[in-house]
Design a protein around this motif. Structure first.
Motif, PDB file in Angstrom:
ATOM      1  N   TRP A  38       0.836  -1.201   0.000  1.00  0.00           N
ATOM      2  CA  TRP A  38       0.000   0.000   0.000  1.00  0.00           C
ATOM      3  C   TRP A  38       0.863   1.240   0.000  1.00  0.00           C
ATOM      4  N   MET A  40       0.412   5.882  -0.392  1.00  0.00           N
ATOM      5  CA  MET A  40      -0.608   6.923  -0.292  1.00  0.00           C
ATOM      6  C   MET A  40      -0.807   7.726  -1.590  1.00  0.00           C
ATOM      7  N   LYS A  46     -10.415   7.049  -6.765  1.00  0.00           N
ATOM      8  CA  LYS A  46     -10.456   8.521  -6.653  1.00  0.00           C
ATOM      9  C   LYS A  46      -9.774   9.154  -7.869  1.00  0.00           C
ATOM     10  N   TYR A  95      11.155  11.906  -1.553  1.00  0.00           N
ATOM     11  CA  TYR A  95      10.005  11.681  -2.447  1.00  0.00           C
ATOM     12  C   TYR A  95      10.258  12.360  -3.799  1.00  0.00           C
ATOM     13  N   ASP A 141      -3.130  17.604  -1.723  1.00  0.00           N
ATOM     14  CA  ASP A 141      -2.883  16.218  -1.307  1.00  0.00           C
ATOM     15  C   ASP A 141      -1.656  16.136  -0.408  1.00  0.00           C
ATOM     16  N   HIS A 142      -1.305  17.246   0.250  1.00  0.00           N
ATOM     17  CA  HIS A 142      -0.120  17.277   1.098  1.00  0.00           C
ATOM     18  C   HIS A 142      -0.499  17.093   2.554  1.00  0.00           C
ATOM     19  N   TRP A 143       0.263  17.624   3.475  1.00  0.00           N
ATOM     20  CA  TRP A 143      -0.048  17.453   4.889  1.00  0.00           C
ATOM     21  C   TRP A 143      -1.431  18.004   5.181  1.00  0.00           C
ATOM     22  N   LYS A 144      -2.235  17.211   5.852  1.00  0.00           N
ATOM     23  CA  LYS A 144      -3.664  17.544   5.982  1.00  0.00           C
ATOM     24  C   LYS A 144      -3.887  18.811   6.816  1.00  0.00           C
ATOM     25  N   ASP A 169      -7.920  15.912  -1.686  1.00  0.00           N
ATOM     26  CA  ASP A 169      -7.936  14.484  -1.389  1.00  0.00           C
ATOM     27  C   ASP A 169      -8.069  14.259   0.116  1.00  0.00           C
ATOM     28  N   ASN A 170      -8.543  13.090   0.509  1.00  0.00           N
ATOM     29  CA  ASN A 170      -8.535  12.633   1.911  1.00  0.00           C
ATOM     30  C   ASN A 170      -9.408  13.425   2.862  1.00  0.00           C
ATOM     31  N   CYS A 173     -10.544  10.449   5.155  1.00  0.00           N
ATOM     32  CA  CYS A 173      -9.470   9.639   5.749  1.00  0.00           C
ATOM     33  C   CYS A 173      -8.126   9.970   5.121  1.00  0.00           C
ATOM     34  N   PRO A 174      -7.180  10.586   5.848  1.00  0.00           N
ATOM     35  CA  PRO A 174      -7.173  10.881   7.288  1.00  0.00           C
ATOM     36  C   PRO A 174      -8.172  11.947   7.733  1.00  0.00           C
ATOM     37  N   LEU A 198     -10.754   5.157   0.401  1.00  0.00           N
ATOM     38  CA  LEU A 198      -9.309   5.320   0.595  1.00  0.00           C
ATOM     39  C   LEU A 198      -8.598   4.415  -0.393  1.00  0.00           C
ATOM     40  N   GLU A 199      -7.595   4.940  -1.051  1.00  0.00           N
ATOM     41  CA  GLU A 199      -6.881   4.217  -2.108  1.00  0.00           C
ATOM     42  C   GLU A 199      -6.583   2.769  -1.701  1.00  0.00           C
TER      43      GLU A 199
HETATM   44  C1  LIG Z   1       4.505  12.095   5.179  1.00  0.00           C
HETATM   45  N1  LIG Z   1       3.666  12.727   4.194  1.00  0.00           N
HETATM   46  C2  LIG Z   1       4.071  13.295   3.069  1.00  0.00           C
HETATM   47  N2  LIG Z   1       3.004  13.746   2.399  1.00  0.00           N
HETATM   48  C3  LIG Z   1       1.926  13.481   3.135  1.00  0.00           C
HETATM   49  C4  LIG Z   1       0.545  13.878   2.775  1.00  0.00           C
HETATM   50  N3  LIG Z   1      -0.359  12.768   2.475  1.00  0.00           N
HETATM   51  C5  LIG Z   1      -0.905  12.062   3.469  1.00  0.00           C
HETATM   52  O1  LIG Z   1      -0.588  12.266   4.632  1.00  0.00           O
HETATM   53  C6  LIG Z   1      -1.870  10.958   3.129  1.00  0.00           C
HETATM   54  C7  LIG Z   1      -2.115   9.961   4.070  1.00  0.00           C
HETATM   55  C8  LIG Z   1      -3.009   8.898   3.795  1.00  0.00           C
HETATM   56  C9  LIG Z   1      -3.247   7.856   4.805  1.00  0.00           C
HETATM   57  C10 LIG Z   1      -2.207   7.365   5.584  1.00  0.00           C
HETATM   58  C11 LIG Z   1      -2.451   6.380   6.529  1.00  0.00           C
HETATM   59  C12 LIG Z   1      -3.736   5.867   6.687  1.00  0.00           C
HETATM   60  F1  LIG Z   1      -3.962   4.879   7.583  1.00  0.00           F
HETATM   61  C13 LIG Z   1      -4.774   6.354   5.919  1.00  0.00           C
HETATM   62  C14 LIG Z   1      -4.534   7.340   4.976  1.00  0.00           C
HETATM   63  C15 LIG Z   1      -3.638   8.836   2.548  1.00  0.00           C
HETATM   64  C16 LIG Z   1      -3.397   9.839   1.605  1.00  0.00           C
HETATM   65  O2  LIG Z   1      -4.016   9.812   0.378  1.00  0.00           O
HETATM   66  C17 LIG Z   1      -2.530  10.896   1.886  1.00  0.00           C
HETATM   67  O3  LIG Z   1      -2.358  11.868   0.928  1.00  0.00           O
HETATM   68  C18 LIG Z   1       2.320  12.811   4.263  1.00  0.00           C
END
Ligand SMILES: Cn1cnc(CNC(=O)c2cc(-c3ccc(F)cc3)cc(O)c2O)c1
Ligand SMILES: [Mg+2]
Length: 214
Positions: A38, A40, A46, A95, A141-144, A169-170, A173-174, A198-199
């Protein structure tokens, strides 16, 4: 030392996707994430919603906040008309290294500019550094916890115009509760929710599409 997940994702792209074929890159990543590990990425379900929003809008100027491995970068860029531009911001240099190679493998690097750094540092510099007036589409789609402050910053920097679409996105979830509350209650946005998952999982998630009204 042990490889990272993004490195293993890139290896899967190089092994299973055809150079210059964006769809094969998308399929290789989705297969890897569904059957091996898996990750993210916005994912295929989506991703189809993202595709329909991009295709309907036909944007010239796109901003993506959060590149990760470049999956959504490729999804968006493959649909852009000639001359259209996608700027994607990624904070994490590890990344970015992977994303540049995924974007190059897909053969869409001439439409994409990957910028490394913090969104709050780059958003105020978009106009003078990239010659951007306003964006037609922003994919968040970056840090929530950055969705809301960065949206307010884009408003303040005059990067949004009447009709600019924010696609987030998201939102389940989160989750991004402060952002959702803002775009759904502000008279400056017309917002709607696209329910999905969720993907690569059965958990609920979705995309929020918000049109800036000026
Ligand atoms: C470290 N970091 C660098 N960029 C980011 C921003 N993206 C996310 O945080 C992100 C997280 C999840 C996700 C993670 C764990 C879980 F259990 C469920 C969902 C899904 C996504 O689609 C996301 O975009 C985080
Ligand atoms: Mg995401």
């Amino acid at each position: 030392t042990r490889s990272t997940r993004p490195q293993r994702l890139l290896k899967a792209v190089k092994q299973h996707a055809t150079r210059g074929d964006p769809q094969s890159v998308i399929s290789a990543i989705d297969h890897f994430c569904r059957h091996r590990e898996w990750a993210m990425n916005v994912g295929d379900e989506k991703g189809c919603i993202l595709d329909s929003v991009v295709s309907e809008l036909n944007p010239e100027k796109v901003l993506e906040l959060g590149t990760y491995c470049g999956y959504s970068t490729v999804r968006i860029a493959r649909l852009l008309p000639p001359g259209a531009r996608l700027i994607t911001l990624e904070f994490n240099p590890d990344y970015a290294v992977i994303a540049r190679q995924v974007i190059a493998w897909a053969g869409i690097e001439d439409k994409v500019q990957l910028v490394e750094g913090a969104s709050e540092d780059w958003i105020p510099r978009m106009k003078e550094h990239f010659g951007i007036e306003t964006f037609d589409l922003v994919f968040l789609d970056h840090w929530k916890d950055h969705y809301l402050p960065d949206t307010k910053l884009m408003e303040g920097c005059g990067l949004l115009r009447k009709g600019t679409v924010l696609l987030a996105d998201n939102v389940i979830c989160p989750g991004v509760p402060d952002y959702l509350e803002y775009v759904r209650n502000s008279r400056s946005y017309k917002s709607c929710y696209f329910k999905s998952h969720l993907e690569y999982t059965r958990a609920e998630d979705g995309l929020e599409k918000s049109v800036f009204l000026g």
